[in-house]
Design a protein around this motif. Structure first.
Motif, PDB file in Angstrom:
ATOM      1  N   GLU A 106       3.483   3.299   8.406  1.00 37.30           N
ATOM      2  CA  GLU A 106       3.893   4.706   8.553  1.00 37.30           C
ATOM      3  C   GLU A 106       4.484   5.255   7.253  1.00 37.30           C
ATOM      4  O   GLU A 106       4.574   6.464   7.054  1.00 37.30           O
ATOM      5  N   LEU A 107       4.883   4.373   6.350  1.00 34.93           N
ATOM      6  CA  LEU A 107       5.476   4.832   5.083  1.00 34.93           C
ATOM      7  C   LEU A 107       4.411   5.371   4.131  1.00 34.93           C
ATOM      8  O   LEU A 107       4.675   6.230   3.316  1.00 34.93           O
ATOM      9  N   MET A 108       3.204   4.815   4.252  1.00 37.94           N
ATOM     10  CA  MET A 108       2.186   5.095   3.251  1.00 37.94           C
ATOM     11  C   MET A 108       1.246   6.210   3.701  1.00 37.94           C
ATOM     12  O   MET A 108       0.701   6.154   4.785  1.00 37.94           O
ATOM     13  N   THR A 109       1.083   7.214   2.871  1.00 39.49           N
ATOM     14  CA  THR A 109       0.193   8.323   3.197  1.00 39.49           C
ATOM     15  C   THR A 109      -1.198   8.083   2.635  1.00 39.49           C
ATOM     16  O   THR A 109      -2.205   8.464   3.214  1.00 39.49           O
ATOM     17  N   LEU A 110      -1.230   7.457   1.453  1.00 36.38           N
ATOM     18  CA  LEU A 110      -2.498   7.234   0.761  1.00 36.38           C
ATOM     19  C   LEU A 110      -2.347   6.012  -0.126  1.00 36.38           C
ATOM     20  O   LEU A 110      -1.302   5.821  -0.749  1.00 36.38           O
ATOM     21  N   GLY A 111      -3.395   5.192  -0.175  1.00 26.68           N
ATOM     22  CA  GLY A 111      -3.403   4.061  -1.103  1.00 26.68           C
ATOM     23  C   GLY A 111      -4.300   4.371  -2.279  1.00 26.68           C
ATOM     24  O   GLY A 111      -5.384   4.937  -2.109  1.00 26.68           O
ATOM     25  N   VAL A 112      -3.838   4.034  -3.483  1.00 29.06           N
ATOM     26  CA  VAL A 112      -4.671   4.167  -4.682  1.00 29.06           C
ATOM     27  C   VAL A 112      -4.765   2.776  -5.298  1.00 29.06           C
ATOM     28  O   VAL A 112      -3.763   2.215  -5.729  1.00 29.06           O
ATOM     29  N   MET A 113      -5.961   2.227  -5.279  1.00 28.35           N
ATOM     30  CA  MET A 113      -6.140   0.874  -5.794  1.00 28.35           C
ATOM     31  C   MET A 113      -6.929   0.932  -7.089  1.00 28.35           C
ATOM     32  O   MET A 113      -7.985   1.562  -7.151  1.00 28.35           O
ATOM     33  N   CYS A 137      -4.409   3.799   6.561  1.00 30.88           N
ATOM     34  CA  CYS A 137      -4.238   5.022   5.766  1.00 30.88           C
ATOM     35  C   CYS A 137      -5.422   5.150   4.799  1.00 30.88           C
ATOM     36  O   CYS A 137      -6.070   4.161   4.471  1.00 30.88           O
ATOM     37  N   PRO A 138      -5.743   6.383   4.388  1.00 27.81           N
ATOM     38  CA  PRO A 138      -6.880   6.552   3.491  1.00 27.81           C
ATOM     39  C   PRO A 138      -6.670   5.815   2.164  1.00 27.81           C
ATOM     40  O   PRO A 138      -5.535   5.631   1.722  1.00 27.81           O
ATOM     41  N   LEU A 139      -7.774   5.415   1.558  1.00 21.18           N
ATOM     42  CA  LEU A 139      -7.734   4.666   0.305  1.00 21.18           C
ATOM     43  C   LEU A 139      -8.648   5.326  -0.717  1.00 21.18           C
ATOM     44  O   LEU A 139      -9.729   5.799  -0.382  1.00 21.18           O
ATOM     45  N   VAL A 140      -8.180   5.357  -1.958  1.00 22.04           N
ATOM     46  CA  VAL A 140      -9.009   5.812  -3.083  1.00 22.04           C
ATOM     47  C   VAL A 140      -9.054   4.647  -4.068  1.00 22.04           C
ATOM     48  O   VAL A 140      -8.009   4.042  -4.358  1.00 22.04           O
ATOM     49  N   VAL A 141     -10.237   4.320  -4.562  1.00 17.05           N
ATOM     50  CA  VAL A 141     -10.347   3.245  -5.553  1.00 17.05           C
ATOM     51  C   VAL A 141     -10.630   3.867  -6.913  1.00 17.05           C
ATOM     52  O   VAL A 141     -11.522   4.706  -7.055  1.00 17.05           O
ATOM     53  N   VAL A 142      -9.838   3.473  -7.903  1.00 18.31           N
ATOM     54  CA  VAL A 142      -9.986   3.985  -9.265  1.00 18.31           C
ATOM     55  C   VAL A 142     -10.600   2.890 -10.127  1.00 18.31           C
ATOM     56  O   VAL A 142     -10.026   1.805 -10.265  1.00 18.31           O
ATOM     57  N   ALA A 143     -11.794   3.158 -10.659  1.00 19.37           N
ATOM     58  CA  ALA A 143     -12.463   2.180 -11.537  1.00 19.37           C
ATOM     59  C   ALA A 143     -12.081   2.522 -12.973  1.00 19.37           C
ATOM     60  O   ALA A 143     -12.692   3.371 -13.618  1.00 19.37           O
ATOM     61  N   LEU A 192      -3.723  14.743  -3.917  1.00 17.42           N
ATOM     62  CA  LEU A 192      -3.125  15.912  -3.270  1.00 17.42           C
ATOM     63  C   LEU A 192      -3.714  16.118  -1.865  1.00 17.42           C
ATOM     64  O   LEU A 192      -2.999  16.447  -0.912  1.00 17.42           O
ATOM     65  N   SER A 193      -5.026  15.878  -1.723  1.00 22.88           N
ATOM     66  CA  SER A 193      -5.639  15.982  -0.391  1.00 22.88           C
ATOM     67  C   SER A 193      -5.082  14.906   0.524  1.00 22.88           C
ATOM     68  O   SER A 193      -4.689  15.166   1.657  1.00 22.88           O
ATOM     69  N   GLY A 194      -5.059  13.670   0.002  1.00 27.09           N
ATOM     70  CA  GLY A 194      -4.600  12.548   0.806  1.00 27.09           C
ATOM     71  C   GLY A 194      -3.158  12.669   1.242  1.00 27.09           C
ATOM     72  O   GLY A 194      -2.761  12.211   2.306  1.00 27.09           O
ATOM     73  N   ALA A 195      -2.347  13.313   0.402  1.00 26.49           N
ATOM     74  CA  ALA A 195      -0.926  13.469   0.705  1.00 26.49           C
ATOM     75  C   ALA A 195      -0.671  14.763   1.500  1.00 26.49           C
ATOM     76  O   ALA A 195       0.459  15.125   1.769  1.00 26.49           O
ATOM     77  N   GLY A 196      -1.780  15.452   1.843  1.00 31.43           N
ATOM     78  CA  GLY A 196      -1.649  16.683   2.633  1.00 31.43           C
ATOM     79  C   GLY A 196      -1.027  17.835   1.873  1.00 31.43           C
ATOM     80  O   GLY A 196      -0.375  18.708   2.440  1.00 31.43           O
ATOM     81  N   LEU A 197      -1.229  17.840   0.543  1.00 31.84           N
ATOM     82  CA  LEU A 197      -0.584  18.872  -0.289  1.00 31.84           C
ATOM     83  C   LEU A 197      -1.594  19.885  -0.817  1.00 31.84           C
ATOM     84  O   LEU A 197      -1.311  20.627  -1.731  1.00 31.84           O
ATOM     85  N   LYS A 198      -2.799  19.860  -0.231  1.00 34.82           N
ATOM     86  CA  LYS A 198      -3.825  20.793  -0.719  1.00 34.82           C
ATOM     87  C   LYS A 198      -4.236  21.732   0.374  1.00 34.82           C
ATOM     88  O   LYS A 198      -4.417  21.300   1.501  1.00 34.82           O
TER      89      LYS A 198
END
Length: 198
Positions: A106-113, A137-143, A192-198
């Protein structure tokens, strides 16, 4: 909602679960192997030179660091994994700290790996991706380190990352270069989308 990324402040380093913040603000958690350039990605994202410390020796983030961005959300910098030349007991302590954080989805809004775009993700990367998936929670992967690839290598490498980490179609894999700034806007938009700020 316009977020002023220049308004970033370090809040605290959590050394144990009792230090975790539970104030209801979105938390965007950054994870990556010790030498993958996580601090550089964070610095590039915020357009700040030395905001997240870039260690000469990988594995310098030993606590969970919270940065508050424009009073709107936290950027949570998790300890690097899989490489750091530290004692096993120290590594185990980080592992427990990370497990405790992930035990509170519940603490995490979005993961960025963050992964290295030049290499197939490691077993540690796969474990990390699974931890993120298990939180729901949603995840975004950064290559990262895209500037080190030839143009012809980019697509196949991104596909290898997607396949190895067993990512679904919804999960974005963002080609990124902390060095050149490539992918910064895409990552910012995803956060910003993942954190609900958009």
């Amino acid at each position: 909602m316009a977020i002023n990324l220049q308004k970033a402040e370090f809040i605290l380093s959590a050394a144990s679960p009792k230090d975790f913040l539970h104030d209801g603000l979105p938390q965007v958690a950054f994870a990556g192997r010790s030498n993958v350039g996580k601090s550089s990605v964070i610095n590039r994202l915020l357009n700040r030179k030395n905001f997240a410390r870039v260690g000469a020796a990988p594995g310098k983030t030993i606590h969970i660091n919270y940065f508050k961005i424009d009073g709107a959300f936290y950027l949570v910098d998790l300890p690097g994994y899989g490489y750091a030349k530290v004692s096993k007991s120290e590594r185990d302590r980080w592992g427990k700290l990370m497990e405790s954080y992930f035990a509170h989805p519940e603490l995490m809004t979005l993961g960025v790996m963050i992964v290295d775009s030049r290499h197939k993700p490691t077993a540690d990367d796969c474990t990390m991706a699974q931890w993120f998936k298990d939180t729901g929670c949603p995840l975004v992967v950064v290559a990262n380190k895209l500037d080190k690839l030839k143009k012809s290598e980019i697509e196949p490498n991104l596909q290898t990352i997607r396949d190895t980490l067993e990512l679904d179609e919804e999960t974005a894999v963002i080609p990124f270069s902390a060095e050149k700034g490539t992918g910064r806007e895409d990552l910012l938009s995803a956060i910003l989308s993942g954190a609900g700020l958009k």
